[in-house]
Design a protein around this motif. Structure first.
Motif, PDB file in Angstrom:
ATOM      1  N   SER A  15       0.827  -1.214   0.000  1.00  0.00           N
ATOM      2  CA  SER A  15       0.000   0.000   0.000  1.00  0.00           C
ATOM      3  C   SER A  15       0.857   1.258   0.000  1.00  0.00           C
ATOM      4  N   ARG A  19       0.790   4.049  -2.845  1.00  0.00           N
ATOM      5  CA  ARG A  19       0.587   5.450  -2.476  1.00  0.00           C
ATOM      6  C   ARG A  19       1.645   6.343  -3.119  1.00  0.00           C
ATOM      7  N   ARG A 127      -8.270   5.063  13.259  1.00  0.00           N
ATOM      8  CA  ARG A 127      -8.329   4.705  11.832  1.00  0.00           C
ATOM      9  C   ARG A 127      -8.456   5.971  10.970  1.00  0.00           C
ATOM     10  N   GLN A 131      -5.483   7.453   8.338  1.00  0.00           N
ATOM     11  CA  GLN A 131      -5.759   7.702   6.922  1.00  0.00           C
ATOM     12  C   GLN A 131      -5.448   9.153   6.535  1.00  0.00           C
ATOM     13  N   ASN A 135      -2.373   8.684   4.422  1.00  0.00           N
ATOM     14  CA  ASN A 135      -3.089   8.315   3.204  1.00  0.00           C
ATOM     15  C   ASN A 135      -3.090   6.791   3.001  1.00  0.00           C
ATOM     16  N   THR A 137      -4.857   2.982   4.758  1.00  0.00           N
ATOM     17  CA  THR A 137      -5.954   2.463   5.581  1.00  0.00           C
ATOM     18  C   THR A 137      -5.466   1.367   6.514  1.00  0.00           C
ATOM     19  N   CYS A 138      -6.208   1.172   7.577  1.00  0.00           N
ATOM     20  CA  CYS A 138      -5.916   0.085   8.506  1.00  0.00           C
ATOM     21  C   CYS A 138      -7.227  -0.529   8.978  1.00  0.00           C
ATOM     22  N   ASN A 159      -9.688  -2.141   5.574  1.00  0.00           N
ATOM     23  CA  ASN A 159     -10.313  -0.874   5.973  1.00  0.00           C
ATOM     24  C   ASN A 159     -11.605  -1.099   6.742  1.00  0.00           C
TER      25      ASN A 159
END
Length: 359
Positions: A15, A19, A127, A131, A135, A137-138, A159
């Motif tokens: 990710s 990004r 969360r 983000q 930038n 997600t978790c 997410n």
């Protein structure tokens, strides 16, 4: 009653690469060695996972599964920087943060710095902040202990958020496939299936003594986890001196070729764990436990830092072969093999692990 959150970044390494490379977004990305190599996959984007690509397999296998994937080497300095940014968010709420690796951690928010009554509210805030700041997600799991929180964080990935309330714990675990339980590997799951056990609820009628008889000391663990029992505290960061993996065989073995093959598998897993933490080390140690429970360890220290599976296997196979030759006249069967890497380039947060294997 404790309030525990498990935060797990979604396909973290991949990710980060997507990004930072906008043109890779929406495409299968594999972080690891070059395609068609014996290097180990460190991470795969969700687009690559649809093709069966996953961490710990060789890059050669990953390329066979998904020839269109973008292969990129890991950038651990970047991952560590992002991980630190995330950890700073955690520390806004509690000092009881236990990192498992660069991309996941437990938080005990029973008593938190902002006096927020509900752990689920804290998880949502974290969360959102992650983000906005990174930038990325978790996913989060919320429960009253670490095992349940970790299981919950897997429920709605990516997410996602899952909260397991105390009254819902048994139902939550009963409906899960046993293969989804953290600590139940493929071989163990196959044995459970052979007995007609597929879901958590299938183990509930069994007494602890029955499970211990079938699975040894792990039987007690299985008895507890299907009931959501886990008293482990959340331990703040502490330095560990090595990363290693051990395999205990169900049947002792004196088959040299089998043992060497097993050593190669262990080296690959150790390399994956080193890669996940962005670490390398100079000392490789092989641990051997014989059928009579005597233990032998032999190590070697290199001038260079090592982290590749091929290097770890090369060093450990030499060590093992030398020990084997010493007892060649009357070889004693072996019940456990392990490899550990120490003299690390920096601190880590987790050491020895156990793989699931039956000889």
């Amino acid at each position: 009653m404790r309030k525990i959150i498990h935060i797990d970044m979604d396909a973290f390494y991949a990710s980060v690469e997507q990004r930072d490379h906008k043109e890779w977004q929406g495409k299968p990305v594999v972080v690891g060695g070059p395609p068609n190599s014996r290097g180990v996959v460190c991470a795969a984007s969700y687009e690559a996972r649809k093709f069966g690509v996953k961490s710990a397999i060789s890059c050669y296998e990953a390329y066979q599964l998904c020839p269109s994937a973008i292969f990129t080497p890991p950038r651990f300095d970047v991952y560590k920087q992002v991980s630190q940014e995330i950890r700073e968010i955690f520390l806004e709420y509690t000092d009881l943060v236990e990192p498992l690796s660069l991309d996941e951690a437990y938080l005990d928010v029973t008593e938190n710095k902002k006096n927020i009554p509900h752990a689920s509210s804290i998880a949502r805030e974290i969360r959102m902040k992650v983000q906005v700041k990174t930038n990325l997600t978790c996913s989060a799991g919320v429960a009253q202990n670490k095992f349940l929180a970790k299981m919950a964080s897997e429920k709605n990935k990516p997410n996602g958020l899952c909260v397991v309330l105390p009254d819902d714990e048994i139902k939550f675990l009963s409906d899960l496939k046993l293969s989804q339980f953290f600590g139940i590997g493929k071989k163990t799951f196959a044995r459970m299936q052979a007995n007609g056990w597929n879901f958590g609820k299938d183990l509930l009628p069994l007494r602890e003594e029955e499970l211990i008889k079938l699975f040894g000391k792990m039987g007690k663990y299985y008895y507890q986890i299907v009931r959501g029992i886990d008293d482990r505290p959340v331990l703040p960061f502490r330095e560990s001196k090595s990363i290693g993996v051990e395999i205990t065989f169900e049947r002792d073995s004196a088959d040299f070729h089998f043992l060497i093959s097993t050593l190669e598998r262990i080296a690959e897993e150790v390399a994956r764990r080193l890669a996940k933490k962005g670490r390398s080390g100079k000392t490789v140690t092989v641990k051997i436990k014989y059928a009579d429970f005597t233990v032998r360890s032999k190590g070697v220290t290199s001038e260079n830092f090592l982290s590749l599976a091929s290097d770890l296997f090369f060093q450990s196979s030499i060590l093992f072969t030398n020990v084997w030759k010493e007892g060649a006249d009357q070889p004693i069967k072996i019940r456990l093999l392990g490899i550990s890497v120490s003299n690390l380039n920096s601190e880590v947060t987790e050491s020895d692990g156990q793989m699931d294997l039956f000889a």
